[in-house]
Design a protein around this motif. Structure first.
Motif, PDB file in Angstrom:
ATOM      1  N   VAL A  77     -21.004   0.671  -7.647  1.00 51.78           N
ATOM      2  CA  VAL A  77     -22.320   1.260  -7.348  1.00 51.78           C
ATOM      3  C   VAL A  77     -23.321   0.149  -7.057  1.00 51.78           C
ATOM      4  O   VAL A  77     -24.095   0.214  -6.084  1.00 51.78           O
ATOM      5  CB  VAL A  77     -22.812   2.128  -8.526  1.00 51.78           C
ATOM      6  CG1 VAL A  77     -24.268   2.550  -8.308  1.00 51.78           C
ATOM      7  CG2 VAL A  77     -21.923   3.352  -8.680  1.00 51.78           C
ATOM      8  N   PHE A  78     -23.301  -0.881  -7.890  1.00 52.45           N
ATOM      9  CA  PHE A  78     -24.210  -2.018  -7.690  1.00 52.45           C
ATOM     10  C   PHE A  78     -23.962  -2.686  -6.338  1.00 52.45           C
ATOM     11  O   PHE A  78     -24.900  -3.021  -5.606  1.00 52.45           O
ATOM     12  CB  PHE A  78     -24.022  -3.033  -8.821  1.00 52.45           C
ATOM     13  CG  PHE A  78     -24.790  -4.303  -8.638  1.00 52.45           C
ATOM     14  CD1 PHE A  78     -26.175  -4.331  -8.801  1.00 52.45           C
ATOM     15  CD2 PHE A  78     -24.138  -5.479  -8.290  1.00 52.45           C
ATOM     16  CE1 PHE A  78     -26.880  -5.507  -8.615  1.00 52.45           C
ATOM     17  CE2 PHE A  78     -24.837  -6.657  -8.107  1.00 52.45           C
ATOM     18  CZ  PHE A  78     -26.220  -6.673  -8.270  1.00 52.45           C
ATOM     19  N   VAL A  79     -22.678  -2.849  -5.985  1.00 50.27           N
ATOM     20  CA  VAL A  79     -22.324  -3.477  -4.714  1.00 50.27           C
ATOM     21  C   VAL A  79     -22.825  -2.642  -3.538  1.00 50.27           C
ATOM     22  O   VAL A  79     -23.341  -3.178  -2.547  1.00 50.27           O
ATOM     23  CB  VAL A  79     -20.795  -3.676  -4.623  1.00 50.27           C
ATOM     24  CG1 VAL A  79     -20.380  -4.071  -3.206  1.00 50.27           C
ATOM     25  CG2 VAL A  79     -20.343  -4.739  -5.617  1.00 50.27           C
ATOM     26  N   ARG A  80     -22.706  -1.311  -3.653  1.00 53.30           N
ATOM     27  CA  ARG A  80     -23.174  -0.438  -2.575  1.00 53.30           C
ATOM     28  C   ARG A  80     -24.679  -0.596  -2.345  1.00 53.30           C
ATOM     29  O   ARG A  80     -25.142  -0.624  -1.206  1.00 53.30           O
ATOM     30  CB  ARG A  80     -22.855   1.027  -2.909  1.00 53.30           C
ATOM     31  CG  ARG A  80     -21.394   1.385  -2.765  1.00 53.30           C
ATOM     32  CD  ARG A  80     -20.982   1.402  -1.309  1.00 53.30           C
ATOM     33  NE  ARG A  80     -19.534   1.471  -1.172  1.00 53.30           N
ATOM     34  CZ  ARG A  80     -18.917   1.355  -0.018  1.00 53.30           C
ATOM     35  NH1 ARG A  80     -19.612   1.155   1.086  1.00 53.30           N
ATOM     36  NH2 ARG A  80     -17.604   1.408   0.056  1.00 53.30           N
ATOM     37  N   TYR A  81     -25.430  -0.715  -3.437  1.00 50.59           N
ATOM     38  CA  TYR A  81     -26.869  -0.916  -3.285  1.00 50.59           C
ATOM     39  C   TYR A  81     -27.178  -2.315  -2.755  1.00 50.59           C
ATOM     40  O   TYR A  81     -28.167  -2.524  -2.048  1.00 50.59           O
ATOM     41  CB  TYR A  81     -27.583  -0.659  -4.612  1.00 50.59           C
ATOM     42  CG  TYR A  81     -27.712   0.807  -4.933  1.00 50.59           C
ATOM     43  CD1 TYR A  81     -28.504   1.629  -4.126  1.00 50.59           C
ATOM     44  CD2 TYR A  81     -27.042   1.383  -6.013  1.00 50.59           C
ATOM     45  CE1 TYR A  81     -28.617   2.987  -4.392  1.00 50.59           C
ATOM     46  CE2 TYR A  81     -27.152   2.742  -6.284  1.00 50.59           C
ATOM     47  CZ  TYR A  81     -27.943   3.538  -5.472  1.00 50.59           C
ATOM     48  OH  TYR A  81     -28.049   4.887  -5.727  1.00 50.59           O
ATOM     49  N   MET A  82     -26.310  -3.271  -3.068  1.00 45.63           N
ATOM     50  CA  MET A  82     -26.460  -4.607  -2.490  1.00 45.63           C
ATOM     51  C   MET A  82     -26.302  -4.552  -0.972  1.00 45.63           C
ATOM     52  O   MET A  82     -27.018  -5.218  -0.231  1.00 45.63           O
ATOM     53  CB  MET A  82     -25.421  -5.570  -3.079  1.00 45.63           C
ATOM     54  CG  MET A  82     -25.836  -6.247  -4.372  1.00 45.63           C
ATOM     55  SD  MET A  82     -24.630  -7.522  -4.864  1.00 45.63           S
ATOM     56  CE  MET A  82     -24.748  -8.676  -3.500  1.00 45.63           C
ATOM     57  N   HIS A 113     -20.245   7.083  -8.520  1.00 43.59           N
ATOM     58  CA  HIS A 113     -21.071   7.570  -9.630  1.00 43.59           C
ATOM     59  C   HIS A 113     -20.244   8.473 -10.558  1.00 43.59           C
ATOM     60  O   HIS A 113     -20.399   8.416 -11.792  1.00 43.59           O
ATOM     61  CB  HIS A 113     -22.274   8.339  -9.093  1.00 43.59           C
ATOM     62  CG  HIS A 113     -23.432   7.464  -8.709  1.00 43.59           C
ATOM     63  ND1 HIS A 113     -24.099   6.666  -9.619  1.00 43.59           N
ATOM     64  CD2 HIS A 113     -24.050   7.281  -7.505  1.00 43.59           C
ATOM     65  CE1 HIS A 113     -25.076   6.019  -9.001  1.00 43.59           C
ATOM     66  NE2 HIS A 113     -25.067   6.363  -7.717  1.00 43.59           N
ATOM     67  N   ARG A 165     -18.904   1.198 -11.890  1.00 42.32           N
ATOM     68  CA  ARG A 165     -20.301   0.800 -12.097  1.00 42.32           C
ATOM     69  C   ARG A 165     -20.636  -0.420 -11.238  1.00 42.32           C
ATOM     70  O   ARG A 165     -21.698  -0.488 -10.610  1.00 42.32           O
ATOM     71  CB  ARG A 165     -20.558   0.487 -13.572  1.00 42.32           C
ATOM     72  CG  ARG A 165     -20.504   1.685 -14.498  1.00 42.32           C
ATOM     73  CD  ARG A 165     -21.099   1.355 -15.860  1.00 42.32           C
ATOM     74  NE  ARG A 165     -20.897   2.451 -16.804  1.00 42.32           N
ATOM     75  CZ  ARG A 165     -19.926   2.512 -17.686  1.00 42.32           C
ATOM     76  NH1 ARG A 165     -19.038   1.519 -17.761  1.00 42.32           N
ATOM     77  NH2 ARG A 165     -19.817   3.529 -18.512  1.00 42.32           N
ATOM     78  N   LYS A 166     -19.707  -1.369 -11.208  1.00 47.74           N
ATOM     79  CA  LYS A 166     -19.913  -2.541 -10.354  1.00 47.74           C
ATOM     80  C   LYS A 166     -19.929  -2.135  -8.887  1.00 47.74           C
ATOM     81  O   LYS A 166     -20.691  -2.695  -8.088  1.00 47.74           O
ATOM     82  CB  LYS A 166     -18.808  -3.571 -10.606  1.00 47.74           C
ATOM     83  CG  LYS A 166     -18.829  -4.174 -11.996  1.00 47.74           C
ATOM     84  CD  LYS A 166     -17.638  -5.096 -12.214  1.00 47.74           C
ATOM     85  CE  LYS A 166     -17.600  -5.630 -13.651  1.00 47.74           C
ATOM     86  NZ  LYS A 166     -16.401  -6.465 -13.900  1.00 47.74           N
TER      87      LYS A 166
END
Length: 219
Positions: A134-139, A120, A131-132
């Motif tokens: 962060v998205f991967v971590r939530y995936m 972040h 940013r990508k």
């Protein structure tokens, strides 16, 4: 008096703990094995089409069998593969519980929250890869939820005699979650390969030997 420098992360724990690495590779192997059992049942072996093939081979040797006997032979093959599928599923459920245990054993920068905080911070500075990330971590978090759903519904199907009222619903949810897991596996492999050859070389080896040390301070 000179201001002391902050402690170097060189003395901290590795980026990926031993427990996490053990879980990652063991779980990956079992999930792939599960998908292979489905592949064998419905694509490679095609159990439903075995009866005519058995009949043809036996006829060449002068042996004839009744249709119900042929179906019995195909069930032997199917049941053996399903037994492997079930036992692998039980092991995955044990590993999922182990993953929860491992999450409480993470130290400082090893924690998912700490890794997210770093991503972040980089994203706030305009880092597109962060940013990508962060998205991967939530995936990953979504994957854990889907995996838990697949494990629970799978266990219900194993002990279906006690859950007749929800058996059909659980079967449908189990099948859908399997496709979601398959999609995640493909996306994960592609994503890791992309990261390895672009902005994060060594990401695979980090999951083998642990990676560079990170700060031991709590996030």
């Amino acid at each position: 008096m000179a201001t002391p420098l902050p402690s170097s992360p060189a003395t901290g724990p590795k980026r990926n703990s031993l427990g996490l690495r053990i879980w990652h590779w063991a779980n990956s192997g079992l999930v792939l094995f599960q998908l292979m059992t489905i592949l064998f049942l419905f694509v490679v072996v095609k159990v439903k089409s075995l009866a005519p093939e058995f009949s043809k081979v036996l006829a060449e040797k002068g042996i004839t069998m009744a249709p119900d006997q042929l179906r019995g032979l195909t069930r032997i093959v199917a049941h053996r593969i399903w037994d492997w599928h079930i036992w692998a599923g039980i092991l995955i459920s044990v590993l999922l519980a182990y993953r929860v245990f491992v999450s409480f054993r993470q130290r400082g920068g090893q924690r998912t929250a700490a890794k997210l905080a770093r991503l972040h911070a980089r994203a706030a500075q305009g880092d597109d890869e962060a940013r990508k990330g962060v998205f991967v971590r939530y995936m990953y978090r979504g994957f854990y939820v889907v995996l838990a759903v697949m494990v629970v519904t799978g266990l219900i199907l194993v002990f279906e005699d006690y859950f007749r009222s929800i058996e059909h619903l659980c079967k449908e949810i189990h099948e859908v979650s399997m496709y979601v897991v398959l999609a995640f596996v493909v996306a994960h492999i592609v994503g890791v390969f992309r990261a390895e050859v672009t902005h994060e070389p060594g990401i695979t080896s980090d999951m083998i030997h642990g990676g560079a040390p990170v700060s031991d301070e709590a996030a």
